[in-house]
Design an enzyme around this catalytic site. Structure first.
Site, short mmCIF file in Angstrom:
data_model
loop_
_atom_site.label_atom_id
_atom_site.label_comp_id
_atom_site.label_asym_id
_atom_site.label_seq_id
_atom_site.Cartn_x
_atom_site.Cartn_y
_atom_site.Cartn_z
N ASP A 1 0.85 -1.20 0.00
CA ASP A 1 0.00 0.00 0.00
C ASP A 1 0.88 1.25 0.00
OD1 ASP A 1 -2.12 1.77 0.29
OD2 ASP A 1 -3.13 0.53 1.79
N ASP A 2 0.83 2.03 -1.09
CA ASP A 2 1.52 3.32 -1.19
C ASP A 2 3.03 3.20 -1.29
OD1 ASP A 2 -1.02 4.31 -0.89
OD2 ASP A 2 -0.72 5.16 1.10
N HIS B 1 -11.54 -2.38 0.81
CA HIS B 1 -11.89 -1.02 0.36
C HIS B 1 -12.54 -1.02 -1.02
CE1 HIS B 1 -10.62 3.51 0.32
NE2 HIS B 1 -11.71 3.33 1.06
N LYS C 1 -6.35 -5.38 3.34
CA LYS C 1 -7.23 -4.26 3.03
C LYS C 1 -8.09 -4.58 1.80
CE LYS C 1 -6.71 0.49 1.34
NZ LYS C 1 -5.78 1.64 1.27
N ARG D 1 -7.10 -1.24 -6.93
CA ARG D 1 -7.45 -2.57 -6.45
C ARG D 1 -8.54 -3.18 -7.32
NH1 ARG D 1 -5.41 -2.93 -0.91
NH2 ARG D 1 -4.09 -1.08 -0.75
N HIS E 1 1.07 2.36 4.20
CA HIS E 1 0.02 3.37 4.31
C HIS E 1 0.10 4.05 5.68
CE1 HIS E 1 -4.12 4.99 4.51
NE2 HIS E 1 -4.17 4.84 3.19
N ASP F 1 -0.24 -0.41 -4.98
CA ASP F 1 -1.49 0.14 -5.54
C ASP F 1 -1.30 1.52 -6.15
OD1 ASP F 1 -1.13 1.39 -3.08
OD2 ASP F 1 -3.20 1.19 -2.45
N ASN F 2 -0.35 2.29 -5.67
CA ASN F 2 -0.07 3.63 -6.20
C ASN F 2 1.23 4.12 -5.60
OD1 ASN F 2 -2.86 4.13 -4.24
ND2 ASN F 2 -0.90 4.91 -3.51
N LYS G 1 1.26 9.97 -4.89
CA LYS G 1 -0.12 9.47 -4.81
C LYS G 1 -1.12 10.60 -5.03
CE LYS G 1 -3.22 7.26 -1.40
NZ LYS G 1 -3.26 6.67 -0.06
N CYS H 1 -5.93 4.15 -4.28
CA CYS H 1 -5.96 2.75 -3.86
C CYS H 1 -7.15 1.96 -4.40
CB CYS H 1 -5.91 2.65 -2.34
SG CYS H 1 -7.15 3.62 -1.48
#
Length: 594
Positions: free
Chosen positions: A44-45, A146, A144, A86, A235, A341-342, A396, A82
């Site tokens: 994540d991130d 989301h 995660k 995803r 994250h 994801d980014n 991001k 995100c």
């Protein structure tokens, strides 16, 4: 320089990767087992160069091992946020067509509930779990989600047999509690039912422990499996056990500008940045490191030490999963996919208005002595995010390279070791590739068609490109947009960091986006803008309200959510007050009647 030399020496020793662009790679493995296991790991991130194999500072030996035994993609792009990423990763379908055009935290009222903006996976859009389940796979998920939280929208409603899912943009890593005022709690669900979380845990360890327990529910070889691990690292809140963070004491004392230059140098050594290509310096809004008070420099440097520690802690948990699969005899027949994801997260939640009160209510502080540990709300902020996005720009939320150019590793049966893929590839290509390598059956006739392409031609057949040179691939999230065609990219970024103008870049010669070519390539620029307009019409991009600013929208939506959280208590108070007044009136009338 000595550190750079040592790092380069480790490459020469064969620890990392091998073939630079233009250098022939080893012949790929000819045959692919029909039913490999699949481990899909989503960070994540994470920035492009965060992993050791991509030139990062963190110790990631297990991820690096996967990179060395497989393919490292240096031209891979995702979306800048995100949930859209995803949705595309798990379905191979553009985020608007999949139903997740953006994230609810930045969604304006004018787009709520509109087609493509329901912010959950739409009926007819099949996940990789649903497709592999049709092929006889067990499908497991931890981390995660989301991607929708109403009935039927959690992982168990989208093909996962077992799942421990966080239905939020993030949460604390040490306890089941929220990390920002948009959430009242940390909504964890197991198999679609609200989960009771342990009293004490660390997120990366917890997710791998749960995945291992799911794997062990069936004997070895009973079924091939898909294991989707969606980590909270890195994250916000950026948190890690001290023993990992302490490995990086002093590593970031030189500040963000020094780190950005160092990463650019390592990008050249790896061939990510071509010879002669430039990388932008730190943005103008960044603070001068030397001008900061010494105490602030220590806190900011420690924030990055924790960031690297969080990556290392995650990697250590990945190593435990690898060891478990080796013990079960399943490692060699497992396809690993590792990506982000980014790009890196620039937000500073700590200094938002009234945030000190919210932090106190939820047991958070920002004490440097315990930064990143239990009860610490840590972040890296925009200046570090701009530094680690090197050699790209921005981060991001934005479709500049720093926001969408991220690492991708594929490793396992059918993929030759030490493979480098510089061809343009995209997040929607991951699911088609997994389905292809797993020999999955064709999708049902009424399902939504895929937008991505299988990467098997570049992995197993030696193809130089994954997408035809004339194919336009667009993306859009909350007004920030890009379109790729061949080696060219047009990009538009909105305020607060962008200006809303379209620009044209030659990604082969200028991946740092330092030279806008729109004026000397007017016909190409106009043609690609027409391609983007066609993309918007095809996928259903909706206009934004005048003056839209994603950061302001986050604040508005968070305030509205807090009011919503308070309404039941306010209602109860008002009802009690009315009852009290009514009771007083009744008593007074009774006394008069007596």
């Amino acid at each position: 320089m000595m550190q750079l030399n040592r790092w380069a020496g480790s490459i020469a020793a064969g620890l990392l990767l091998t073939a630079l662009p233009g250098v022939p790679i080893a012949d790929p493995i000819a045959t692919v087992p029909k039913r490999p296991n699949v481990v899909l790991i989503l960070v994540d991130d994470s920035a492009l160069m965060d992993f050791g194999s991509f030139g990062g500072e963190a110790r990631t030996p297990n991820i690096d091992r996967l990179a060395a035994r497989g393919a490292m993609f240096t031209g891979y792009h995702t979306s800048p946020l995100c949930s859209p990423s995803r949705a595309m990763l798990l379905t191979g379908v553009d985020n608007h067509r999949a139903g997740v055009a953006t994230i609810e935290e930045v969604l304006p009222a004018s787009q709520k509930g509109k087609p493509g903006y329901g912010l959950h996976i739409e009926p007819g859009v099949l996940t990789v779990a649903e497709r592999l389940k049709q092929a006889g796979y067990r499908t497991l998920m931890a981390g995660k989600w989301h991607l929708g939280h109403d009935k039927g929208q959690l992982p168990n409603g989208h093909g996962f047999d077992r799942s421990l899912a966080l239905d939020a943009s993030g949460a604390d890593n040490w306890a089941a509690k929220p990390y920002m005022p948009y959430y009242a709690d940390a909504p964890w669900f197991e198999d679609g039912v609200r989960a009771r979380m342990p009293a004490s845990y660390y997120s990366s360890d917890l997710l791998v422990d749960r995945m291992i327990s799911y794997l062990d529910e069936k004997p070895v070889g009973a079924q091939p499996f898909l294991a989707y691990l969606a980590f909270q690292a890195v994250h916000i809140p950026v948190q890690a056990p001290r023993q990992f963070s302490d490995h990086y004491r002093g590593r970031f004392d030189g500040g963000w500008a020094e780190l950005r230059r160092a990463r650019a140098a390592r990008a050249r050594a790896l061939g990510i940045l071509p010879p002669g290509a430039e990388a932008q310096d730190m943005p103008r809004y960044a603070s001068a490191w030397a001008s900061l008070p010494a105490a602030d420099r220590r806190t900011y440097a420690r924030s990055m030490e924790v960031y690297s520690g969080m990556l290392e802690a995650m990697d250590a948990s990945i190593g435990r999963l690898i060891s478990h699969l080796e013990t079960r005899g399943e490692f060699e027949n497992t396809l690993f996919v590792v990506t982000s994801d980014n790009g890196p997260e620039p937000s500073d939640p700590v200094h938002a208005p009234a945030m000190d009160m919210w932090m106190a209510q939820h047991g958070y502080d920002r004490n440097i002595q315990t930064l990143g540990e239990r009860g610490s709300l840590n972040y890296i902020g925009p200046d570090w995010a701009a530094a680690i996005s090197s050699p790209g720009s921005m981060y991001k939320f934005y479709t500049a390279e720093g926001g969408i150019h991220v690492p991708l590793i594929m490793s396992g049966p059918g993929i030759a070791p030490a493979t480098r893929v510089s061809a343009a590839t995209f997040v929607t290509d991951v699911t088609p590739t997994i389905l292809d390598l797993a020999s999955a059956p064709a999708a049902p006739a009424k399902s939504v068609s895929l937008d991505g392409r299988s990467l098997r031609p570049v992995l197993a057949d030696g193809a130089a490109t994954a997408h035809p040179a004339d194919e336009a691939v667009g993306m859009e999230v909350s007004g920030n947009a890009a379109l790729f065609r061949g080696t060219w990219k047009i990009v538009r970024n909105l305020p607060p960091r962008g200006d809303g103008r379209w620009r044209l870049f030659d990604m082969a010669a200028d991946p740092g986006e330092t030279r806008d070519r729109s004026s000397d390539q007017p016909a190409l620029f106009k043609s690609m803008q027409a391609d983007y307009a066609a993309y918007e019409r095809r996928v259903g991009v909706l206009p934004l309200p005048a003056g839209y600013n994603s950061m302001k929208q986050v604040a508005v939506n968070a305030i509205q959510r807090q009011i919503g959280f308070a309404l039941p208590a306010i209602g109860a108070f008002v009802a009690g007050l009315i009852a009290l007044i009514a009771g007083g009136i009744w008593l007074r009338r009774r006394k008069r009647a007596a």
